[in-house]
Design an enzyme around this catalytic site. Structure first.
Site, PDB file in Angstrom:
ATOM      1  N   HIS A  18     -35.671  24.916 -26.127  1.00  0.00           N
ATOM      2  CA  HIS A  18     -34.381  25.226 -26.760  1.00  0.00           C
ATOM      3  C   HIS A  18     -33.397  24.065 -26.593  1.00  0.00           C
ATOM      4  O   HIS A  18     -33.157  23.622 -25.480  1.00  0.00           O
ATOM      5  CB  HIS A  18     -33.826  26.491 -26.089  1.00  0.00           C
ATOM      6  CG  HIS A  18     -32.586  27.023 -26.708  1.00  0.00           C
ATOM      7  ND1 HIS A  18     -31.490  27.400 -25.955  1.00  0.00           N
ATOM      8  CD2 HIS A  18     -32.253  27.275 -28.002  1.00  0.00           C
ATOM      9  CE1 HIS A  18     -30.546  27.872 -26.765  1.00  0.00           C
ATOM     10  NE2 HIS A  18     -30.989  27.797 -28.014  1.00  0.00           N
ATOM     11  N   GLU A  42     -36.484  22.955 -30.522  1.00  0.00           N
ATOM     12  CA  GLU A  42     -35.483  23.577 -31.393  1.00  0.00           C
ATOM     13  C   GLU A  42     -34.194  22.817 -31.175  1.00  0.00           C
ATOM     14  O   GLU A  42     -33.872  22.426 -30.051  1.00  0.00           O
ATOM     15  CB  GLU A  42     -35.296  25.050 -31.006  1.00  0.00           C
ATOM     16  CG  GLU A  42     -34.289  25.809 -31.874  1.00  0.00           C
ATOM     17  CD  GLU A  42     -32.839  25.762 -31.420  1.00  0.00           C
ATOM     18  OE1 GLU A  42     -31.981  26.292 -32.130  1.00  0.00           O
ATOM     19  OE2 GLU A  42     -32.560  25.167 -30.347  1.00  0.00           O
ATOM     20  N   ASP A  62     -29.950  22.079 -33.129  1.00  0.00           N
ATOM     21  CA  ASP A  62     -28.932  22.549 -34.082  1.00  0.00           C
ATOM     22  C   ASP A  62     -28.396  21.374 -34.901  1.00  0.00           C
ATOM     23  O   ASP A  62     -28.084  20.319 -34.337  1.00  0.00           O
ATOM     24  CB  ASP A  62     -27.775  23.185 -33.311  1.00  0.00           C
ATOM     25  CG  ASP A  62     -28.258  24.230 -32.327  1.00  0.00           C
ATOM     26  OD1 ASP A  62     -28.809  25.248 -32.779  1.00  0.00           O
ATOM     27  OD2 ASP A  62     -28.117  24.012 -31.101  1.00  0.00           O
ATOM     28  N   HIS A  96     -24.295  21.747 -31.376  1.00  0.00           N
ATOM     29  CA  HIS A  96     -24.296  23.213 -31.407  1.00  0.00           C
ATOM     30  C   HIS A  96     -22.953  23.784 -31.840  1.00  0.00           C
ATOM     31  O   HIS A  96     -22.874  24.598 -32.760  1.00  0.00           O
ATOM     32  CB  HIS A  96     -24.675  23.763 -30.029  1.00  0.00           C
ATOM     33  CG  HIS A  96     -24.714  25.258 -29.990  1.00  0.00           C
ATOM     34  ND1 HIS A  96     -23.587  26.036 -29.756  1.00  0.00           N
ATOM     35  CD2 HIS A  96     -25.726  26.133 -30.183  1.00  0.00           C
ATOM     36  CE1 HIS A  96     -23.913  27.311 -29.792  1.00  0.00           C
ATOM     37  NE2 HIS A  96     -25.207  27.409 -30.055  1.00  0.00           N
ATOM     38  N   GLU A 115     -32.546  24.153 -36.575  1.00  0.00           N
ATOM     39  CA  GLU A 115     -31.615  25.250 -36.863  1.00  0.00           C
ATOM     40  C   GLU A 115     -30.433  24.693 -37.647  1.00  0.00           C
ATOM     41  O   GLU A 115     -29.680  23.858 -37.140  1.00  0.00           O
ATOM     42  CB  GLU A 115     -31.120  25.940 -35.584  1.00  0.00           C
ATOM     43  CG  GLU A 115     -30.240  27.126 -35.984  1.00  0.00           C
ATOM     44  CD  GLU A 115     -29.459  27.769 -34.864  1.00  0.00           C
ATOM     45  OE1 GLU A 115     -29.831  27.644 -33.679  1.00  0.00           O
ATOM     46  OE2 GLU A 115     -28.435  28.406 -35.195  1.00  0.00           O
TER      47      GLU A 115
END
Ligand code: G3P
Ligand code: MG
Length: 250
Positions: free
Chosen positions: A18, A45, A47, A60, A120
């Site tokens: 993450h 993953e 952002d 993020h 993401e």
């Protein structure tokens, strides 16, 4: 690509780090990706949002305050200005000077190291459609010809629809905090291949139902080994965790 064809070509590992490396390195930086890799993770993953001049980059929050030396809205600065910020000192002195990465830098690193990416799409409010389209188009160019193209995900259905319209062949997952009663209709409308849910929402029956309907299931962010083992036993297809030093990615 049809959903059936896309799912039959699902190439992603069962574990993803993450934000690159959970909390062990400054989130959403190249240093984090390297830390995830050093702990054995072969999927990350992260952002992505857009700079003022439309460059996809990793961050993020909606503001720069928490994770960089900058202040204010993340889309108020051009990429040239963002690229000068320190995105490492907030975490710890050893990462001082670590820059914010553009999506391109992460793509180059991931392709060179055989690491799968879950991008993401995290639009600034009001920029859902242009962010979805721009990220998908950039990803298409960056991963052209790659064995393992990135999986796009978003909480924003508008962003996912724009990504689908721009580059239909890139696989997509719908992120949810709560599982909506009409999840199957939403996935079908967005031509997603997967549901990506908060782990606290998942039950064995829901996972079986998603599989029965032809969808994969990802989950974020279980950090307890027993919870991870249970989710694995239920057949979750990808677990996105912060606990990269505790959860073995195999
Ligand atoms: O992509 C799953 C997870 O990252 C969603 O939550 O807030 O950490 O981006 P967040
Ligand atoms: Mg995320």
């Amino acid at each position: 690509m049809s959903r059936e064809a896309a799912i039959s070509s699902w190439p992603y590992p069962r574990f993803a780090a993450h934000r690159g490396a959970g909390k062990l390195a400054p989130e959403n930086t190249l240093a984090a990706m390297r830390a995830g890799y050093a702990h054995g993770y072969r999927m990350v993953e992260f952002d992505v949002k857009l700079s003022a001049d439309g460059v996809p980059f990793l961050l993020h929050d909606d503001t720069l305050d928490r994770t960089t030396g900058g202040r204010g809205r993340a889309d108020a600065l051009t990429w040239a200005e963002l690229a000068k910020l320190d995105a490492g000192s907030w975490h710890s002195p050893q990462f001082a000077g670590e820059p914010l990465p553009a999506l391109g830098a992460i793509a180059n690193w991931a392709l060179a190291n055989g690491v799968a990416c879950n991008i993401e799409i995290k639009p600034m409010p009001g920029r859902e459609r242009d962010t979805g389209a721009a990220v998908a188009l950039d990803a298409q160019t960056l991963w052209r010809g790659a064995d393992m193209p990135p999986l796009l995900s978003s909480f924003s259905e508008e962003a996912l629809a724009a990504a689908r319209d721009a580059v239909p062949e890139l696989q997509r997952a719908l992120l949810v905090e709560r599982i909506p009663g009409d999840w199957e209709r939403r996935l079908s409308q967005l031509q997603c291949v997967a549901l990506d849910s908060d782990y606290r929402e998942l039950k064995a029956g829901l996972i079986a139902a998603a599989h029965g309907a032809g969808y994969k299931v990802l989950t974020y962010t279980p950090n307890d080994v027993e919870v991870v083992a249970r989710l694995n036993a239920w057949g979750v297809d990808c677990i996105i965790t912060d606990a990269i030093d505790v959860v073995r990615p195999e």
